[in-house]
Design an enzyme around this catalytic site. Structure first.
Site, PDB file in Angstrom:
ATOM      1  N   ASP A 175       1.165   1.836  15.241  1.00  0.00           N
ATOM      2  CA  ASP A 175       2.305   1.055  15.368  1.00  0.00           C
ATOM      3  C   ASP A 175       3.698   1.621  14.846  1.00  0.00           C
ATOM      4  OD1 ASP A 175       0.013  -0.502  15.524  1.00  0.00           O
ATOM      5  OD2 ASP A 175       0.641  -2.044  14.091  1.00  0.00           O
ATOM      6  N   GLU A 232      -0.477   9.639   7.215  1.00  0.00           N
ATOM      7  CA  GLU A 232      -0.940   9.966   8.612  1.00  0.00           C
ATOM      8  C   GLU A 232      -0.037   9.777   9.409  1.00  0.00           C
ATOM      9  OE1 GLU A 232      -5.153   8.648   9.131  1.00  0.00           O
ATOM     10  OE2 GLU A 232      -4.976   9.594  11.421  1.00  0.00           O
ATOM     11  N   ASN A 257      -7.594   3.458   6.448  1.00  0.00           N
ATOM     12  CA  ASN A 257      -8.696   4.425   6.547  1.00  0.00           C
ATOM     13  C   ASN A 257      -8.848   5.185   5.110  1.00  0.00           C
ATOM     14  OD1 ASN A 257      -8.772   4.696   9.393  1.00  0.00           O
ATOM     15  ND2 ASN A 257      -7.338   6.106   9.858  1.00  0.00           N
ATOM     16  N   HIS A 287      -8.614  12.054  12.911  1.00  0.00           N
ATOM     17  CA  HIS A 287      -7.201  12.034  12.225  1.00  0.00           C
ATOM     18  C   HIS A 287      -6.366  12.482  13.212  1.00  0.00           C
ATOM     19  CE1 HIS A 287      -4.684  12.756   8.527  1.00  0.00           C
ATOM     20  NE2 HIS A 287      -4.138  13.468   9.382  1.00  0.00           N
ATOM     21  N   ALA A 327      -1.302   6.297   1.390  1.00  0.00           N
ATOM     22  CA  ALA A 327       0.122   6.338   1.260  1.00  0.00           C
ATOM     23  C   ALA A 327       1.078   5.467   0.748  1.00  0.00           C
ATOM     24  CB  ALA A 327       0.526   7.080   2.647  1.00  0.00           C
ATOM     25  N   ARG A 366     -12.962  22.418  11.296  1.00  0.00           N
ATOM     26  CA  ARG A 366     -13.374  21.223  11.974  1.00  0.00           C
ATOM     27  C   ARG A 366     -13.289  21.057  13.586  1.00  0.00           C
ATOM     28  NH1 ARG A 366     -11.374  16.257   7.688  1.00  0.00           N
ATOM     29  NH2 ARG A 366     -13.064  16.530   6.407  1.00  0.00           N
TER      30      ARG A 366
HETATM   31  P1  ADP Z   1      -2.649   6.536   5.108  1.00  0.00           P
HETATM   32  O1  ADP Z   1      -3.676   7.486   4.885  1.00  0.00           O
HETATM   33  O2  ADP Z   1      -1.689   7.373   5.765  1.00  0.00           O
HETATM   34  O3  ADP Z   1      -2.408   5.722   4.118  1.00  0.00           O
HETATM   35  P2  ADP Z   1      -4.249   4.495   6.123  1.00  0.00           P
HETATM   36  O4  ADP Z   1      -4.841   4.253   7.526  1.00  0.00           O
HETATM   37  O5  ADP Z   1      -5.124   4.518   4.932  1.00  0.00           O
HETATM   38  O6  ADP Z   1      -3.177   5.509   6.473  1.00  0.00           O
HETATM   39  O7  ADP Z   1      -3.402   3.154   5.891  1.00  0.00           O
HETATM   40  C1  ADP Z   1      -2.481   2.706   6.670  1.00  0.00           C
HETATM   41  C2  ADP Z   1      -2.438   1.243   6.531  1.00  0.00           C
HETATM   42  O8  ADP Z   1      -1.362   0.755   7.326  1.00  0.00           O
HETATM   43  C3  ADP Z   1      -3.672   0.450   7.117  1.00  0.00           C
HETATM   44  O9  ADP Z   1      -4.213  -0.645   6.076  1.00  0.00           O
HETATM   45  C4  ADP Z   1      -3.138  -0.329   8.133  1.00  0.00           C
HETATM   46  O10 ADP Z   1      -3.794  -1.616   8.585  1.00  0.00           O
HETATM   47  C5  ADP Z   1      -1.677  -0.456   8.121  1.00  0.00           C
HETATM   48  N1  ADP Z   1      -0.804  -0.751   9.137  1.00  0.00           N
HETATM   49  C6  ADP Z   1      -0.774  -0.264  10.426  1.00  0.00           C
HETATM   50  N2  ADP Z   1       0.249  -0.658  11.103  1.00  0.00           N
HETATM   51  C7  ADP Z   1       0.806  -1.797  10.498  1.00  0.00           C
HETATM   52  C8  ADP Z   1       1.791  -2.499  10.707  1.00  0.00           C
HETATM   53  N3  ADP Z   1       2.489  -2.535  12.172  1.00  0.00           N
HETATM   54  N4  ADP Z   1       2.371  -3.589   9.808  1.00  0.00           N
HETATM   55  C9  ADP Z   1       1.624  -3.457   8.609  1.00  0.00           C
HETATM   56  N5  ADP Z   1       0.678  -2.685   8.118  1.00  0.00           N
HETATM   57  C10 ADP Z   1       0.045  -1.897   9.081  1.00  0.00           C
END
Ligand code: ADP
Length: 644
Positions: free
Chosen positions: A412, A610, A186, A581, A159, A471
């Site tokens: 977070d 997500e 993810n 998820h 995203a 699921r």
């Molecule tokens: P989505 O499918 O919604 O893109 P992902 O899990 O693929 O979700 O990506 C979310 C990303 O955000 C991950 O790479 C994660 O490490 C990063 N992330 C999560 N919390 C923080 C934060 N506090 N600061 C910076 N990056 C973050």
């Protein structure tokens, strides 16, 4: 020859002395002693160990005192495990030390490469304890920084990177911060199936009578929401047009996608968002293709996807999406900056609007100002056991259930948004899959190649559920079976050759070799290998085959079929429930603007992926996550860039 022998005797003797002295010295010296003379028997040595996706092999070349070269063979995840391996190999080689730290988010790959190199160094006669005690200096310390960009994106997953590209395409300068040492989240480790009604690709598939019945049932079903009733009216027209056309290929439309998404989430999803998702998923596929992403021509039904509309990237797992975005970002690096190992902690708010992000990187303060907006794309909380326990009301305790998620999925962004009074919806809606690896909980090692050609049997060898169901339905049924464990059973139709690969780039033979899948020429032999009752397994398959032939109705109401399971070799793979998820999160409107608890827009804050809630209701269809993060990532980036 003689000289060589004498030399090696001298070497071994001197090595023994120095090893002895190392051992003796370790006891007296402080733990992290960098002055140890590590002595090897010069040569090239091999070692191997288990990684995340199988065996990691290391070939290590040493002189008497130094590691001079390391080459590695592995099948770890591209963009994640391989990055960890490269980093660790470099550290070990440059420092002739085994003190390389585990790379966050790639624990199995990190441990695997360290263990493989350790095994090789043991062969070289090294004092492993001494090498472990030799510290590697931390050169990562950074200074406090303050920066400004038009759009700040939190999170470098699917995203966030979609939002970054889209914001840039709409004229913004962009700063992406990612807390892990690598991008991908993810998304990069997902099965990567992407749902979009796509009559072009679907023209290659037949439409069965059971599928026709599904469409008609959806048109006739009782609905109370007026917008959903309109969808039904539209679907009725589309369906009649399809029947009049005399076409025989699989029917689909964004309207059918909407209805299945909405019903599949128990009618709890926000209809406006469901509509945007389904209407924009094919245009977003085309957008990705314009950026260079390649999908196969074949669409399929992914687990819990209910319909054959899942697009499959040519590259394994989610690597294709992330590489596509990273190519764009690399080409536009003067206007899109990426900061890894930079964690967002809170928002900067001025006059009621979000204007930036307070973050940290290796202990340094990072202050980021956004001229136009901040996009929150920090993913879900599947890897945060405390948060799962706090919000879970629908499942038995999820404390001891493993997850398919990367370690950074800790929610977070949800916590940060709560500080702004953001509306948080659907937090109890946590999706589990019946498809976890029994050891790691990950999706890797999953032998299914789509829904139509495989069955699930329990430890007794009996089927227990419609394997084409939602699921949540399948996982609940699995939890009622012995040890909450099942076998996926399929045959040559799924693996025409032994080097055919699954969605995770693993060949069936490599899985069999690693003991993660089983292979036999008969079902009886397969039953013996996996310890289930042979009569039950044979009967389960025979009954399934009769249903494929249309001779009987499926006892569990299954409607998705293609081939019989009747051609050797037969395969089995074990699977358990796993947290996948989190459907809950911050509430957004159709522009991906974040809403507060009073339904008002929080100025300057956008969210996608997500981290958001409210789209999928109680159950997200398989294949809808990639569509969701791409569609809404794109919208969030555009909205932020245009200051909507
Ligand atoms: P989505 O499918 O919604 O893109 P992902 O899990 O693929 O979700 O990506 C979310 C990303 O955000 C991950 O790479 C994660 O490490 C990063 N992330 C999560 N919390 C923080 C934060 N506090 N600061 C910076 N990056 C973050």
């Amino acid at each position: 020859m003689k000289l060589k022998k004498i030399l090696s005797v001298i070497l071994v003797v001197s090595m023994l002395f120095s090893m002895a002295s190392c051992t003796a010295n370790t006891e007296q010296k402080p733990e992290n002693n960098n002055d140890i003379d590590t002595v090897f028997t010069p040569g090239t040595y091999e070692g191997e160990a288990e990684g995340f996706h199988g065996i990691i092999k290391a070939k290590v070349t040493v002189s008497e005192t130094e590691i001079t070269d390391i080459t590695v063979e592995h099948t770890e995840t591209a963009g994640l495990g391989d990055k960890a391996i490269d980093k660790i190999v470099l550290q070990i080689k440059e420092n002739t030390s085994l003190d390389a730290p585990i790379v966050s988010g790639a624990t199995y790959s990190s441990n695997g490469i360290i263990a493989a190199i350790t095994a090789a160094l043991k062969e070289a006669g090294a004092d492993i304890d001494a090498l472990k005690a030799k510290t590697i200096a931390d050169n990562n310390k950074t200074e406090d920084v303050e920066k400004t960009a038009d759009v700040i994106v939190i999170g470098g997953g699917g995203a966030g990177l979609a939002a970054a590209v889209s914001a840039h395409q709409n004229g913004a300068s962009v700063m992406v911060i990612e807390k892990m040492p690598q991008v991908g989240g993810n998304t990069i480790i997902s099965g990567a199936a992407y749902n979009a009604a796509d009559q072009g690709r679907q023209s290659l598939l037949p439409m069965t009578d059971l599928e026709k019945q599904t469409v008609e049932d959806l048109i006739d079903a009782e609905q109370s929401d007026s917008e959903v009733k309109e969808w039904q009216e539209t679907l009725k027209k589309e369906w009649e047009e399809y029947l009049d056309s005399g076409k025989t290929h699989l029917f689909d439309s964004p309207t059918l996608h909407k209805l299945q998404t909405y019903n599949g989430g128990d009618k709890l999803g926000d209809t406006k968002l469901v509509s945007i998702l389904a209407d924009n998923s094919l245009p977003a596929v085309e957008w990705l293709e314009d950026l260079g992403m390649k999908f196969t021509d074949h669409v399929f039904t992914v687990l819990g996807g209910l319909w054959s509309r899942a697009h499959k990237p040519e590259k394994p797992l989610g690597t294709g999406y992330i590489e596509t975005y990273m190519d764009y970002i690399d080409k536009n690096s003067s206007e899109i900056e990426l900061m890894l190992e930079t964690k967002a902690n809170s928002f900067i708010v001025e006059n009621g609007a979000v204007t930036g992000v307070n973050a940290e990187s290796n202990g340094a303060k990072v202050t980021l100002h956004a001229n136009k907006g901040v996009v929150l794309a920090s993913g879900g909380f599947g890897a945060n056991v405390e948060m799962r326990e706090q919000y879970n009301t629908l499942w038995p305790s999820l404390k001891d259930i493993k997850t398919t998620n990367h370690t950074g999925a800790t929610g977070d962004g949800i916590t940060m948004s709560q500080e702004l009074n953001a509306s948080i919806v659907g937090m109890e809606q946590i999706q589990l899959l019946p498809m976890g690896d029994p050891v790691t909980g990950s999706l890797s090692g999953n032998i299914e190649q789509g829904v139509q050609n495989r069955i699930f049997v329990n430890k007794e060898g009996n089927r227990f559920v419609d394997e084409g169901a939602r699921r949540d339905v399948m996982t609940k049924a699995l939890m009622e079976q012995t040890d909450s464990s099942m076998w996926v059973i399929l045959d040559k139709h799924s693996y025409p050759t032994s080097d055919t690969k699954n969605n995770f780039n693993e060949s069936i033979d490599s899985l069999v070799e690693a003991g993660r899948a089983f292979k036999a020429d008969t079902l009886e032999e397969l039953a013996k290998q996996i310890g289930v009752d042979a009569d039950n397994l044979v009967k389960a398959v025979e009954t399934f085959n009769e249903t494929v032939d249309g001779k009987t109705k499926d006892a569990f109401g299954r409607t998705l079929f293609a081939d019989k399971i009747d051609t050797a070799p037969f395969y089995a793979g074990a699977r358990v429930p796993t947290v996948h998820h989190t459907m809950g999160g911050v509430e957004i409107n159709e522009n991906s603007q974040v809403l507060d608890v009073n339904g008002q827009i929080i100025k300057g804050l956008y969210a996608a992926g997500e981290v958001t809630g409210g789209i999928h209701g109680s159950n997200r269809l398989g294949g809808n996550a990639l569509a969701d993060i791409t569609v809404f990532g794109r919208i969030a980036g555009e909205s932020a860039a245009l200051g909507k």
